[in-house]
Write a protein that holds these residues in place. Structure first.
Motif, PDB file in Angstrom:
ATOM      1  N   LYS A 308       0.850  -1.201   0.000  1.00 59.00           N
ATOM      2  CA  LYS A 308       0.000   0.000   0.000  1.00 59.00           C
ATOM      3  C   LYS A 308       0.888   1.254   0.000  1.00 59.00           C
ATOM      4  CE  LYS A 308      -3.972   2.178   1.935  1.00 59.00           C
ATOM      5  NZ  LYS A 308      -4.253   2.752   3.246  1.00 59.00           N
ATOM      6  N   TYR A 309       1.920   1.251   0.839  1.00 59.97           N
ATOM      7  CA  TYR A 309       2.898   2.345   0.842  1.00 59.97           C
ATOM      8  C   TYR A 309       4.251   1.769   0.410  1.00 59.97           C
ATOM      9  CZ  TYR A 309      -0.510   4.867   3.718  1.00 59.97           C
ATOM     10  OH  TYR A 309      -1.643   5.475   4.199  1.00 59.97           O
ATOM     11  N   HIS A 323       7.187  -6.238   9.446  1.00 59.24           N
ATOM     12  CA  HIS A 323       6.679  -4.915   9.065  1.00 59.24           C
ATOM     13  C   HIS A 323       7.094  -3.789  10.004  1.00 59.24           C
ATOM     14  CE1 HIS A 323       3.064  -4.772  11.824  1.00 59.24           C
ATOM     15  NE2 HIS A 323       3.601  -5.938  12.053  1.00 59.24           N
ATOM     16  N   LYS A 365       0.740  11.391   7.112  1.00 56.43           N
ATOM     17  CA  LYS A 365      -0.003  10.537   8.043  1.00 56.43           C
ATOM     18  C   LYS A 365       0.716  10.405   9.397  1.00 56.43           C
ATOM     19  CE  LYS A 365      -1.633   5.694   8.117  1.00 56.43           C
ATOM     20  NZ  LYS A 365      -2.737   5.692   8.908  1.00 56.43           N
ATOM     21  N   SER A 366       2.046  10.194   9.340  1.00 59.22           N
ATOM     22  CA  SER A 366       2.744   9.807  10.575  1.00 59.22           C
ATOM     23  C   SER A 366       3.857  10.759  11.015  1.00 59.22           C
ATOM     24  CB  SER A 366       3.341   8.402  10.409  1.00 59.22           C
ATOM     25  OG  SER A 366       2.325   7.492  10.093  1.00 59.22           O
ATOM     26  N   ASP A 373       5.502   1.500   8.440  1.00 55.02           N
ATOM     27  CA  ASP A 373       4.870   0.221   8.078  1.00 55.02           C
ATOM     28  C   ASP A 373       4.396   0.305   6.611  1.00 55.02           C
ATOM     29  OD1 ASP A 373       2.759  -1.755   7.659  1.00 55.02           O
ATOM     30  OD2 ASP A 373       2.883  -2.098   9.823  1.00 55.02           O
ATOM     31  N   ASP A 375       2.219  -1.297   5.043  1.00 58.42           N
ATOM     32  CA  ASP A 375       0.790  -1.503   4.809  1.00 58.42           C
ATOM     33  C   ASP A 375      -0.085  -0.462   5.485  1.00 58.42           C
ATOM     34  OD1 ASP A 375       0.608  -3.670   3.031  1.00 58.42           O
ATOM     35  OD2 ASP A 375       1.458  -4.925   4.625  1.00 58.42           O
ATOM     36  N   THR A 376       0.243  -0.128   6.723  1.00 62.26           N
ATOM     37  CA  THR A 376      -0.624   0.818   7.445  1.00 62.26           C
ATOM     38  C   THR A 376      -0.091   2.249   7.403  1.00 62.26           C
ATOM     39  OG1 THR A 376       0.566   0.552   9.522  1.00 62.26           O
ATOM     40  CG2 THR A 376      -1.214  -1.025   9.089  1.00 62.26           C
ATOM     41  N   GLU A 378       1.991   3.385   9.494  1.00 62.97           N
ATOM     42  CA  GLU A 378       2.356   3.791  10.861  1.00 62.97           C
ATOM     43  C   GLU A 378       3.854   4.103  10.931  1.00 62.97           C
ATOM     44  OE1 GLU A 378       2.268   1.993  15.415  1.00 62.97           O
ATOM     45  OE2 GLU A 378       1.521   0.763  13.770  1.00 62.97           O
TER      46      GLU A 378
END
Ligand code: GLC
Length: 395
Positions: A308-309, A323, A365-366, A373, A375-376, A378
């Motif tokens: 995803k990222y 991850h 986002k973070s 991460d 995928d998320t 984070e």
């Protein structure tokens, strides 16, 4: 977020002065010293704001060069500063005794592109010459044309699974176990007095793909720097070395369309899929056809690197993938920057753009964290970490 403004503020907050020098710390709480490849990144980013600050970053780095030419990977300008970083004993007082990927010629060339200041390149050239000559001789004593590292930390990817086999570690192990190995290796490096040929032969004999890719591209820039100041012979010499290294990479690292890091005297390939597979795009050592297959078969493969990222530092189908693990899966903005530049070398503009956009999304986002991460999104590790500012150089 005004990305440019926020990046500048972060760089200014992380700026430090010591003696007559000025440098930038990668993260005030976690990494409060000067690091070699980080400072090259800082200089690259600073060319987008103030070229004179970029020059200062390089000059302070070069001030710690050893007599043998090595530029240490850490300079402890302020030894009293508080840090949550586990300080490894490198046996030396003011600096570490090992180096890091040689991005300095690239950074100096980018500075020169901004203001054509021949005086600056004249001043730094003898030191650059000495550093790259050190790598070409001490790290390749038998003239096989690949540059060796004597410690995983010299790769800049301290805990990468590319070093598990050379360190006799299983694919899944605790960070403590890895630290123990790296500390043990640092002790051995100290005992042999950082005599690189001896340390490599006896304790850690690795030729790493990103280190050599970075070397090839930097030797080309060093050659151009030499030419600009009238050192024709040096210029030809460094171009020849770049060609020899890229040929040796093909001869000793390339198999099934992928460049693999090697270990030991007989160049055993470490077949662990990490972002290192894409580092040769940065050095332009692949043909267009090979690059196309690599990108379509692996980079864009959702079972490997197209998360995803993107781009995770380790392929998600590797047993070592973690991850959250330090250099064992998460996305780092500097590796994305190398891949971005590499993709552009081969005309993959759309994919490069997607990587840039996803890198921005991670920071939005973070925040400016050390790694993320895939995928998320984070964020983990150090805070107020400068590498996110490299997005400004994805142009
Ligand atoms: C970590 C990274 C290394 C970096 C240093 C400072 O040790 O693994 O690449 O240079 O932090 O940011």
């Amino acid at each position: 977020m005004d990305f440019r403004q926020t990046s500048l503020q972060l760089l200014l907050n992380n700026r430090r002065k010591a003696k007559n020098f000025q440098y930038t710390v990668p993260s005030p709480d976690t990494y409060p010293y000067q690091w070699l490849w980080d400072s090259c990144f800082h200089a690259i980013i600073l060319t987008h704001f103030n070229v004179s600050d970029a020059k200062k970053e390089i000059l302070s780095l070069l001030s710690a060069q050893f007599d043998n030419g090595l530029i240490p990977h850490i300079i402890y300008w302020d030894k009293k500063v508080k840090t949550d970083f586990p300080k490894i004993n490198w046996g030396t007082e003011d600096t570490s005794g090992i180096t890091q990927p040689p991005m300095i010629a690239y950074a100096v060339w980018q500075i020169y592109q901004k203001d054509n200041d021949r005086n600056f390149i004249k001043i730094v050239y003898p030191k650059l010459y000495h550093f790259y000559k050190y790598l070409l001789s001490e790290r390749d004593p038998h003239e096989n044309h690949l540059i060796g590292i004597m410690n995983p930390d010299e790769s800049g990817e301290d805990n990468s699974p590319r070093f598990d086999i050379p360190l006799s570690l299983p694919a899944v192990h605790s960070i403590e176990k890895s630290k123990q190995k790296r500390f043990q290796l640092a002790d051995q490096n100290i005992k042999c007095n950082f005599d690189a040929p001896f340390c490599m032969r006896n304790f850690f004999w690795v030729k790493d793909v990103p280190f050599n890719s970075i070397m090839v591209e930097n030797l080309r820039y060093l050659s151009q720097i030499a030419e600009k100041i009238g050192k024709k012979g040096d210029s030809i010499y460094f171009t020849t070395k770049a060609t020899e290294t890229s040929k040796a990479m093909r001869k000793l690292m390339f198999e099934d369309g992928i460049f693999w890091s090697t270990f030991g005297e007989d160049y055993k390939k470490v077949k662990v899929k990490t972002w290192a597979m894409f580092a040769p795009l940065f050095a332009r050592v692949l043909t267009h056809d090979e690059a196309w297959k690599l990108v379509n078969g692996h980079l864009l493969n959702p079972k490997e690197f197209w998360t995803k990222y993107p781009i995770p530092t380790v392929s998600i189908d590797e047993p070592s993938f973690d991850h959250k693990g330090f250099w064992r899966g998460p996305v780092w903005i500097a590796t994305n920057w190398f891949i971005y530049k590499g993709l552009k070398n081969y005309g993959f503009y759309d994919i490069a753009k997607q990587i840039k956009e996803s890198s921005i999304a991670l920071i939005e986002k973070s925040g400016f964290r050390e790694y993320f991460d895939p995928d998320t999104g984070e964020g983990f590790g150090a805070k107020d970490f400068t590498w996110g500012c490299l997005i400004l150089d994805m142009d």
